[in-house]
Scaffold this active site. Structure first.
Site, short mmCIF file in Angstrom:
data_model
loop_
_atom_site.label_atom_id
_atom_site.label_comp_id
_atom_site.label_asym_id
_atom_site.label_seq_id
_atom_site.Cartn_x
_atom_site.Cartn_y
_atom_site.Cartn_z
N VAL A 66 -23.84 52.98 -58.56
CA VAL A 66 -25.01 52.10 -58.62
C VAL A 66 -26.05 52.51 -59.65
CG1 VAL A 66 -24.73 51.19 -56.29
CG2 VAL A 66 -26.14 53.23 -56.63
N TYR A 165 -35.65 65.51 -57.13
CA TYR A 165 -35.52 64.67 -55.93
C TYR A 165 -36.88 64.10 -55.51
CZ TYR A 165 -33.93 63.31 -51.23
OH TYR A 165 -33.63 62.62 -50.09
N LYS A 169 -38.19 60.16 -55.38
CA LYS A 169 -38.66 59.50 -54.17
C LYS A 169 -40.12 59.02 -54.32
CE LYS A 169 -34.76 59.91 -51.93
NZ LYS A 169 -33.89 58.74 -51.66
C1 BGC Z 1 -33.48 65.49 -47.93
C2 BGC Z 1 -32.93 66.52 -46.96
C3 BGC Z 1 -34.06 67.20 -46.23
C4 BGC Z 1 -35.06 66.21 -45.66
C5 BGC Z 1 -36.28 66.89 -45.05
C6 BGC Z 1 -34.40 64.57 -47.20
O1 BGC Z 1 -34.88 63.56 -48.04
O2 BGC Z 1 -32.41 64.78 -48.53
O3 BGC Z 1 -32.15 67.48 -47.66
O4 BGC Z 1 -33.53 68.00 -45.17
O5 BGC Z 1 -35.49 65.32 -46.67
O6 BGC Z 1 -36.82 67.88 -45.88
#
Ligand code: BGC
Length: 267
Positions: A66, A165, A169
């Site tokens: 995707v 990450y 987000k």
């Molecule tokens: C992550 C996890 C993590 C969780 C809380 C998620 O978005 O992918 O690896 O355990 O957040 O920290």
């Protein structure tokens, strides 16, 4: 599971495992027809489809990366072919490639942004185009279409060692809210779910071993690690007309992880 999605046609990305698989199964149980997207694990996707069919629903496994526009389009074409259209997109596919900041390669920065943010942009863009082309059939419900993006508590909680990450987000939050504002007038509902720690492969090392699990639980006021079904039930509600007036919201499903649990003893 109440059949709150009876007759709805859904695409769930990243649905061969973890949260995506949980959502696809719950959608099937709630009466939806589901395109079960997978990237590489065909057998696992086929199992999710079998489960949906065993629950009396319709499901089709479709391979797609995707982060590529043509692949997103393929998912929507499959929904058209098999179900005659699409009403719901759950843009869930995501990965982690963790590293300390100075060790994080450009390649891993890009891989995470490409899938976790650009991938959600591409699928949501295709969804809006398709919803418009289909038009609003009032018999199918008050919304013309529904989009659920998969965020994380890390749209709000900074996360050392995971800047790719967390950046993705944070981007999902801005993408979701801006898009929701742009298309709400067309009766397209865009929302997000922000899961906390859910027991899946992505965070296996944080819950599999007892010592790690204890550390993780200190971050969760409600005192348990989440299960994919916790997110799936929230997704069914957010995709159903029971949440018809919910627009541009991030629903945190995190056992209280965003409540600054370390302040129970400090501050
Ligand atoms: C992550 C996890 C993590 C969780 C809380 C998620 O978005 O992918 O690896 O355990 O957040 O920290």
């Amino acid at each position: 599971m109440p059949r709150d999605l009876e007759g709805a046609r859904a695409i769930v990305t990243g649905a061969s495992s973890g949260i995506g698989a949980g959502i696809a199964r719950a959608f099937g149980e709630a009466g939806a027809s589901v395109i079960v997207n997978y990237h590489s694990d065909e057998a696992a996707a086929a199992q999710v489809v079998d489960d949906i069919r065993a629950a009396g629903g319709q499901g089709e496994a479709v391979k797609a990366d995707v982060s590529q526009a043509e692949d997103c389009a393929r998912l929507f074409a499959a929904a058209e072919t098999h179900f005659g259209g699409v009403d719901i997109l759950v843009s869930n596919a995501g990965i982690q490639k963790d590293a300390a900041f100075t060790e994080l390669s450009l390649e891993d920065w890009r891989a995470v942004l490409d899938l976790n943010l650009t991938g959600q942009f591409l699928c949501a863009q295709e969804a809006v185009r398709r919803f418009r082309a289909q038009g609003h059939d009032a018999d199918r419900g008050p919304a013309m279409g529904k989009i659920i993006l998969m965020s994380s508590v890390h749209q709000a909680i900074p996360w050392a060692g995971h800047v790719n990450y967390a950046s993705a987000k944070g981007g999902v939050k801005a993408l979701m809210e801006s898009l929701a504002q742009e298309v709400a007038g067309e009766k397209i509902r865009v929302n997000a779910i922000a899961p906390g720690a859910i027991k899946t492969d992505i965070n296996r090392e944080a819950w599999e071993d007892e010592a790690a699990r204890k550390e993780m639980l200190k971050l969760i006021p409600y005192g348990r690690i989440g299960e994919p079904e916790d997110i799936a039930r929230a997704a069914v509600w957010l995709a159903s007309d029971a949440s018809d007036y919910v627009v541009g919201t991030t629903l945190f499903v995190d056992g209280g992880m965003t409540l600054y649990p370390s302040f129970r003893e400090g501050g």
